[in-house]
Design an enzyme around this catalytic site. Structure first.
Site, PDB file in Angstrom:
ATOM      1  N   ASP A 176       0.858  -1.201   0.000  1.00 23.94           N
ATOM      2  CA  ASP A 176       0.000   0.000   0.000  1.00 23.94           C
ATOM      3  C   ASP A 176       0.889   1.245   0.000  1.00 23.94           C
ATOM      4  OD1 ASP A 176      -2.305   1.454  -0.034  1.00 23.94           O
ATOM      5  OD2 ASP A 176      -2.964   0.930   1.972  1.00 23.94           O
ATOM      6  N   HIS A 183     -10.140  -2.045  -7.543  1.00 21.90           N
ATOM      7  CA  HIS A 183     -10.100  -0.975  -6.527  1.00 21.90           C
ATOM      8  C   HIS A 183      -9.290   0.241  -6.989  1.00 21.90           C
ATOM      9  CE1 HIS A 183      -9.831   1.065  -2.702  1.00 21.90           C
ATOM     10  NE2 HIS A 183      -8.523   0.879  -2.617  1.00 21.90           N
TER      11      HIS A 183
HETATM   12  C1  HEM Z   1      -9.328  -1.410   4.132  1.00 17.94           C
HETATM   13  C2  HEM Z   1      -9.597  -0.656   3.102  1.00 17.94           C
HETATM   14  C3  HEM Z   1      -8.651  -0.446   1.954  1.00 17.94           C
HETATM   15  C4  HEM Z   1      -7.701  -1.275   1.435  1.00 17.94           C
HETATM   16  C5  HEM Z   1      -7.341  -2.678   1.897  1.00 17.94           C
HETATM   17  C6  HEM Z   1      -7.068  -0.566   0.346  1.00 17.94           C
HETATM   18  C7  HEM Z   1      -6.032  -1.073  -0.409  1.00 17.94           C
HETATM   19  C8  HEM Z   1      -5.378  -0.378  -1.414  1.00 17.94           C
HETATM   20  C9  HEM Z   1      -4.228  -0.851  -2.136  1.00 17.94           C
HETATM   21  C10 HEM Z   1      -3.535  -2.197  -1.906  1.00 17.94           C
HETATM   22  C11 HEM Z   1      -3.890   0.088  -3.051  1.00 17.94           C
HETATM   23  C12 HEM Z   1      -2.737   0.031  -4.067  1.00 17.94           C
HETATM   24  C13 HEM Z   1      -1.491   0.679  -3.541  1.00 17.94           C
HETATM   25  C14 HEM Z   1      -1.362   2.154  -3.785  1.00 17.94           C
HETATM   26  O1  HEM Z   1      -1.603   2.625  -4.905  1.00 17.94           O
HETATM   27  O2  HEM Z   1      -1.008   2.872  -2.852  1.00 17.94           O
HETATM   28  C15 HEM Z   1      -4.829   1.178  -2.898  1.00 17.94           C
HETATM   29  C16 HEM Z   1      -4.834   2.329  -3.657  1.00 17.94           C
HETATM   30  C17 HEM Z   1      -5.773   3.323  -3.534  1.00 17.94           C
HETATM   31  N1  HEM Z   1      -6.845   3.368  -2.672  1.00 17.94           N
HETATM   32 FE1  HEM Z   1      -7.296   1.974  -1.281  1.00 17.94          FE
HETATM   33  N2  HEM Z   1      -7.665   0.660   0.204  1.00 17.94           N
HETATM   34  C18 HEM Z   1      -8.629   0.770   1.162  1.00 17.94           C
HETATM   35  C19 HEM Z   1      -9.472   1.842   1.377  1.00 17.94           C
HETATM   36  C20 HEM Z   1      -9.569   2.921   0.542  1.00 17.94           C
HETATM   37  C21 HEM Z   1     -10.542   3.990   0.689  1.00 17.94           C
HETATM   38  C22 HEM Z   1     -11.596   4.103   1.794  1.00 17.94           C
HETATM   39  C23 HEM Z   1     -10.316   4.845  -0.349  1.00 17.94           C
HETATM   40  C24 HEM Z   1     -11.057   6.126  -0.687  1.00 17.94           C
HETATM   41  C25 HEM Z   1     -12.353   6.284  -0.498  1.00 17.94           C
HETATM   42  C26 HEM Z   1      -9.194   4.342  -1.112  1.00 17.94           C
HETATM   43  C27 HEM Z   1      -8.629   4.974  -2.194  1.00 17.94           C
HETATM   44  C28 HEM Z   1      -7.504   4.546  -2.865  1.00 17.94           C
HETATM   45  C29 HEM Z   1      -6.841   5.306  -3.911  1.00 17.94           C
HETATM   46  C30 HEM Z   1      -7.242   6.684  -4.436  1.00 17.94           C
HETATM   47  C31 HEM Z   1      -5.752   4.537  -4.343  1.00 17.94           C
HETATM   48  C32 HEM Z   1      -4.726   4.911  -5.417  1.00 17.94           C
HETATM   49  C33 HEM Z   1      -5.172   4.467  -6.786  1.00 17.94           C
HETATM   50  C34 HEM Z   1      -4.158   4.901  -7.838  1.00 17.94           C
HETATM   51  O3  HEM Z   1      -3.744   6.062  -7.801  1.00 17.94           O
HETATM   52  O4  HEM Z   1      -3.805   4.095  -8.701  1.00 17.94           O
HETATM   53  N3  HEM Z   1      -8.779   3.172  -0.560  1.00 17.94           N
HETATM   54  N4  HEM Z   1      -5.730   0.863  -1.893  1.00 17.94           N
END
Ligand code: HEM
Length: 379
Positions: free
Chosen positions: A111, A234
């Site tokens: 992450d 996601h």
């Molecule tokens: C337990 C809950 C969550 C998990 C397990 C999770 C997991 C991840 C993972 C593994 C990544 C890819 C790594 C990275 O790009 O940094 C990611 C990216 C991202 N997540 Fe989550 N996330 C969670 C909750 C959220 C929430 C609540 C939001 C917003 C409402 C969110 C928004 C984003 C965004 C904007 C990215 C970057 C996408 C990109 O720029 O390519 N995430 N998340």
């Protein structure tokens, strides 16, 4: 330190910046996020009469450093004494996961890779093309009170993760035509949009490739193209890159909490101990930041394209529905898969405003009527 609007209690000239969800608070805004089950929230976030007003985040390389700093903060606010200017209502301890899982959230995916570049800070390698800064509000041209310039709205979400259930789902629904273990990894990568190493599935569509772990310089080639990365994955739902013209509106800074999955939980395929993500993001408007990403993108089955389905990680569907998503099957992009259970369960949170260091030191601290606070949450 971040403050919620209810207790800013500032003199007239320090009126808080205007933002609809911020004004409402997260509890009242919950139905709009499809958080219909707030009775299951942690009671600290679910008491309209005693909302959390202040969030103090303390970070450090060791627990000892953090604890020392927390003790110093307790002294400043005289916490626990009759003179206390803050009442501590909850202390949540976040932790980096152990060993080779450091930097990975509890489902096992790296992450903290992709964030909008910060103006004035050298970009990380393989960064997305620079966009104007989107998360610090009130530059010269922005509306809002002068004291709030260079501050950010901060969203905190207390997110619980059902890890054994997620892993079991991946195994039971493993990608066809390959050994089960591999098929489950591929399905996981399609739901997240990155492999566990962090490699984007868009750049490595069939297998994990740790050499690509931090790559961020990819585009999806528009919402017509989901051969490599499903539209509902996601990372594609929460920042669709060239599927839209909107730059990523949030800057994320979360940390896991809770223990590693135990052998007992693995055997039972059931979560028996609380764990998850202390999700924090900064933005110049909660309405066009967090709330748009959660409500307008992750929860909207027609974003970025009709019939995309829900974000399988954080998408919420409300009562009486089952979440579905398309684009994971290699031979049939229209094939729908469904998620009978949620893998991420919100248990509360709050909306805050995080003033700039300048505002804290030169404006708020020097005000003759500084804000009083009756709630405190240490993370
Ligand atoms: C337990 C809950 C969550 C998990 C397990 C999770 C997991 C991840 C993972 C593994 C990544 C890819 C790594 C990275 O790009 O940094 C990611 C990216 C991202 N997540 Fe989550 N996330 C969670 C909750 C959220 C929430 C609540 C939001 C917003 C409402 C969110 C928004 C984003 C965004 C904007 C990215 C970057 C996408 C990109 O720029 O390519 N995430 N998340």
């Amino acid at each position: 330190m971040s403050m919620s609007v209810q207790q800013l209690d500032l003199p007239e000239q320090f009126a808080p910046p205007v933002d609809e969800p911020f004004d409402m608070g997260q509890l009242r805004d919950a139905p709009s996020l499809n958080d219909i089950d707030t009775e299951k929230w942690d009671p600290v976030f679910n008491d309209p009469g005693h909302l959390v007003h202040v969030l103090i985040t303390v970070t450090g390389d060791t627990h000892a450093t953090v604890e020392r700093e927390v003790a110093a903060i307790d002294v400043i606010f005289e916490v626990g004494t009759s003179q206390a200017s803050l009442t501590e209502v909850k202390r949540i301890r976040g932790d980096v996961r152990p060993g080779d899982q450091a930097g990975h959230e509890h489902f096992g995916y790296l992450d903290g890779i992709s964030n909008p570049p910060i103006e004035g800070v050298p970009p990380t390698p393989n960064c997305v093309p620079p966009f104007p800064r989107t998360f610090v509000l009130f530059s010269e041209n922005d509306p809002g009170p002068v004291w709030a310039r260079d501050g950010s709205f901060l969203v905190f979400r207390y997110l619980f993760q059902l890890v054994p259930e997620f892993d079991d789902y991946l195994l039971e629904n493993a990608h066809p035509g390959m050994p089960k273990e591999l098929g489950s990894k591929l399905l996981g990568a399609k739901l997240v949009g990155r492999w566990k190493s962090g490699a984007p599935i868009d750049l490595s569509p069939t297998e994990d490739n740790p050499d690509l772990a931090l790559r961020n310089d990819f585009l999806y080639e528009g919402p017509g193209n989901e051969r490599r990365c499903p539209l509902g994955a996601h990372i594609r739902k929460t920042y669709p890159r060239d599927d839209t013209t909107t730059p990523s509106p949030i800057l994320r800074r979360g940390i896991p909490f809770g223990p590693e999955v135990t052998p007992e939980e693995r055997a039972a395929k059931k979560t028996l101990h609380d764990r998850g993500l202390l999700f924090v993001c900064y933005q110049r408007s909660i309405a066009s930041g967090f709330r748009t990403v959660q409500r307008g993108w992750a929860n909207d089955t027609n974003f970025p394209k009709d019939q995309t389905g829900f974000d399988p990680i954080i998408g919420r569907c409300g009562a009486g529905r089952i979440r579905t998503m398309r684009g994971t099957h290699p031979d049939d992009m229209a094939k729908e898969i469904s998620f009978p259970t949620e893998f991420v369960v919100p248990r509360g949170g709050e909306y805050f405003f995080s003033p700039s260091i300048r505002a804290l030191g030169e404006v708020i601290a020097l005000s003759s009527d500084p804000p009083r606070s009756s709630g405190c949450c240490f993370a």
